[in-house]
Design an enzyme around this catalytic site. Structure first.
Site, short mmCIF file in Angstrom:
data_model
loop_
_atom_site.label_atom_id
_atom_site.label_comp_id
_atom_site.label_asym_id
_atom_site.label_seq_id
_atom_site.Cartn_x
_atom_site.Cartn_y
_atom_site.Cartn_z
CB SER A 475 -1.17 -0.67 1.30
OG SER A 475 -1.76 0.91 1.31
CG ASP A 486 7.71 5.42 -11.25
OD1 ASP A 486 7.62 4.65 -12.21
OD2 ASP A 486 6.36 5.92 -11.36
CE LYS A 500 -6.23 -3.45 0.14
NZ LYS A 500 -5.77 -1.86 -0.30
#
Length: 699
Positions: A475, A486, A500
């Site tokens: 999460s 990224d 999740k």
């Protein structure tokens, strides 16, 4: 000749059979169970909420009806050992009608199917008790019989005789497992008789609410595994389906056929600090203090939870089958836990220093361990300036590490199950200057980016960085790790994360509550964190079975996908790691090829995978004991090879690993230099510094 216990057991079984016969002739206690008007209305409300607000906007049609039907059968009979082929042929007439029935609020077929399960389960328990009444001495353990242990996809049994034969073999298997643990036949008869009599009693206590909750969860579970119905009792007392967090021992649990399985340990909770429980361990017994161990095999999750919960400071004993056992090895150990509340201070981020040497030169790396993403909302709302949060604590720790003149930082997110989304976003702002951290896509198609903002022109910490994750990083942890990956801000190392990537909200019903999936997380790259999680730049081996733990292990998990979102951001630099990833991987492989901990993990994983291929066990006692001994010898050899390589004393048996007879010992966190995964993460960071500096020097 029967022992006094066997004769007493036979008498109990005879009386149970007599009472059962009378009950059957007069009607079972569950025959009169019918859906209430409140339940009918709640089912209609659930249909409407899913239609309007579920993220996926899925149709309630014949295809979904088949999913509901299969899910319901799996909930009732996951190992296909109660229903027989004629039952299934009878039920099949409903398999494409549950959509229409739900839209009309017709719950009768669901109740009929459940009551048939109760009939079949009662028959099998009567059969098992009768077999136990004959005495264990009547069982032949010299025959070359086997038991199929993996039956989730097995054909439905054709006849009652086939079903009885399966249960006879199962009983022999249970007796053998208990014999191998050292129990005598008298104790085994007593334990199993009590287990099955208790299960028979619980069947008789089935309420209409139990049937309704199971069926509606088969319905909601056809959408995704995190959309759940909560009965009024569960919604009122504790939210099992939402977090499964147990105040008292600090564990996240879920049902696993006849067992209750540990999914993860709450960081800094009593179970975590004891170092004696692990994800995928299965709980088979619970005792209060020094009291009698209650066998909980076959119990519902909420019933087991009630036994485990208790007063702060009190003692609970858990009998567990360790996940480290071979797949078909049900030998157990007893763990003692002192119940206590998890304190915010104990879950707070902590720092340590990792000292490494490279070509004679000493390096110091800062390690920041973040067990959870937390924010003291109460103190914040009260206007206190000293409120605690992950970001505030990490910022302070970075200041302290800068004073130590560190060469780089490792953020340790292993076992971090998530927490505050706000904190995951704000923490990212310490390491990137600005930009979107995560995209939240809502069920109405709206996409909301959440931004991180740096306090100044540069990130608060702009030095070398790695992020260490594993399968239990979930999460909010995944959002932070994905953002660091990224934005090319850090190398992400370790294991594939949990996966999740969905958001739930509680919706009140007229009867109970509905936890509903309303949104989905996406990375700034446009890729979802759902199902796949975060894939590390360099992966480490792990003993956590991804088939047992993680989003991909859950039925009807929502798929991975990506967004065409204009998230190209001028603040995202070119990836500085790309030119060096091949060499980084090569150096890593060379280092860990002979690393004792990495070698052990790889070889133990290979052993587990080999054993997972075995779906049958022998019911011949001589062969079974020989097989068990061979597996234990192989496991012991692997452990002692590791110990020898590390200069530690070898073990004489695997039981020596368990410590002080299962007593809770609050183990100290090892020094970073003793943690092979932290050390390797530090080494990779130094490799990166070496390669990047060499490249700069050559220019």
């Amino acid at each position: 000749m029967k022992t006094p216990l066997a004769r007493a057991t036979l008498l109990v079984v005879f009386l149970s059979a007599l009472l059962a016969s009378f009950a059957h002739s007069a009607g079972n206690p569950w025959d009169e169970l019918e859906p209430s008007r409140k339940q009918v209305i709640a089912s209609l409300n659930t249909v409407e909420l899913l239609r309007r607000y579920h993220y996926s906007k899925l149709l309630l049609d014949d295809a979904r009806s088949r999913l509901i039907y299969q899910g319901y059968l799996k909930m009732l009979d996951p190992s296909r050992s109660y229903f027989i082929e004629s039952d299934i042929k009878e039920f099949d007439r409903w398999q494409t009608r549950f959509d229409d029935l739900l839209k009309k609020g017709d719950l009768e077929p669901a109740f009929t199917l459940y009551k048939r399960y109760l009939d079949r389960a009662s028959e099998q328990l009567d059969f098992i008790l009768a077999e136990l009444g004959k005495g264990i001495g009547a069982m032949d353990f010299s025959r070359d019989e086997t038991l199929q242990t993996e039956r989730k996809d097995a054909p439905w049994l054709k006849t009652r005789a086939e079903r009885d034969d399966l249960w006879r073999r199962r009983l022999k298997d249970e007796v053998l497992r208990l014999r191998i643990t050292g129990k005598d036949d008298q104790a085994i008869e007593e334990q199993l008789t009590k287990r099955y009599r208790n299960q028979l009693t619980r069947l008789a206590q089935t309420r209409a609410e139990d049937i309704f909750q199971t069926y509606i969860n088969a319905f909601t579970g056809s959408y995704d595994p995190h959309t759940n119905y909560l009965s009024p009792d569960n919604a009122e007392t504790f939210d099992i389906n939402m977090s499964l967090s147990l105040e008292g021992i600090g564990a996240v649990l879920q049902s696993d056929n006849d067992f209750v399985k540990i999914v993860r340990l709450v960081p800094a909770g009593p179970a975590d600090k004891s170092k004696q429980l692990a994800p995928a361990d299965r709980i088979i017994g619970v005792a209060q203090g020094n009291g009698e161990m209650v066998d909980v095999v076959g119990w519902r999750l909420d019933e087991v939870v009630k036994l485990i919960r208790g007063r702060k400071g009190s003692k609970v004993r858990l009998e567990v089958i360790p996940a480290s056992n071979a797949p078909n090895d049900k030998t157990s150990k007893v763990v003692v836990i002192i119940r206590e509340a998890v304190k915010l201070e104990e879950q707070a981020a902590k720092k340590s220093l990792l000292h490494l040497t490279r070509q004679g030169r000493p390096y110091t790396l800062g390690v920041i361990d973040i067990p959870a993403f937390y924010l003291d909302f109460k103190a914040l709302r009260a206007g206190r300036e000293d409120y605690r949060s992950t970001t505030r604590d990490v910022k302070r720790l970075l200041d302290e590490l800068k004073q130590d003149k560190i060469d780089g930082v490792v953020i340790d997110l292993r076992n971090n199950g998530g927490g505050s989304l706000q904190e995951a976003t704000e923490l990212s702002g310490l390491f990137i200057r600005q930009g979107a951290v995560v995209l939240v896509s809502n069920s109405n198609g709206q996409i909301d980016p959440l931004f991180a903002e740096s306090d100044g022109e540069q990130a608060y910490y702009s030095g070398p960085l790695t992020v260490l994750v594993n399968r239990l990083s979930a999460s909010a942890s995944e959002i932070f790790a994905a953002a660091m990956q990224d934005y090319h801000r850090a190398l992400v190392l370790g294991g594939q994360t949990f996966g999740k990537g969905t958001v739930q909200s509680i919706q009140p019903l007229n009867h109970g509550e509905l936890k509903l999936t309303l949104a989905k997380f996406y990375r700034v790259s446009g890729q979802s964190t759902q199902l796949r999680g975060v894939i590390p730049d360099i992966s480490y081996p792990t003993l956590i079975d991804t088939k047992e733990i993680g989003e991909s292990s859950l039925p009807q998990a929502m798929p991975w996908d990506s967004l065409n979102y204009p998230s190209k951001n001028s603040s995202i630099p070119a990836n500085p790691f790309t030119p060096y990833l091949y060499e980084l991987q090569k150096r890593h492989d060379q280092r860990v090829a002979a690393n004792a901990d990495f070698v052990f993990t790889r070889e133990r994983l290979a052993l587990n995978q080999r054993l997972m291929q075995q779906t049958e066990v022998s019911l011949n006692e001589t062969r079974r004991r020989a097989f068990q001994q061979s597996i234990e010898a192989e496991q012991l050899a692997l452990e002692n090879t590791r110990r020898k390589a590390k200069g530690e004393e070898p073990l004489q048996s695997l039981s020596e690993e368990e410590g002080d007879n299962g007593l809770q010992v609050e183990a100290e966190k090892p020094k970073p230099e003793k943690d092979a995964w932290l050390v390797e993460s530090g080494q990779i960071l130094l490799d990166w510094l070496d390669l990047s500096h060499s490249a700069l020097a050559s220019h």
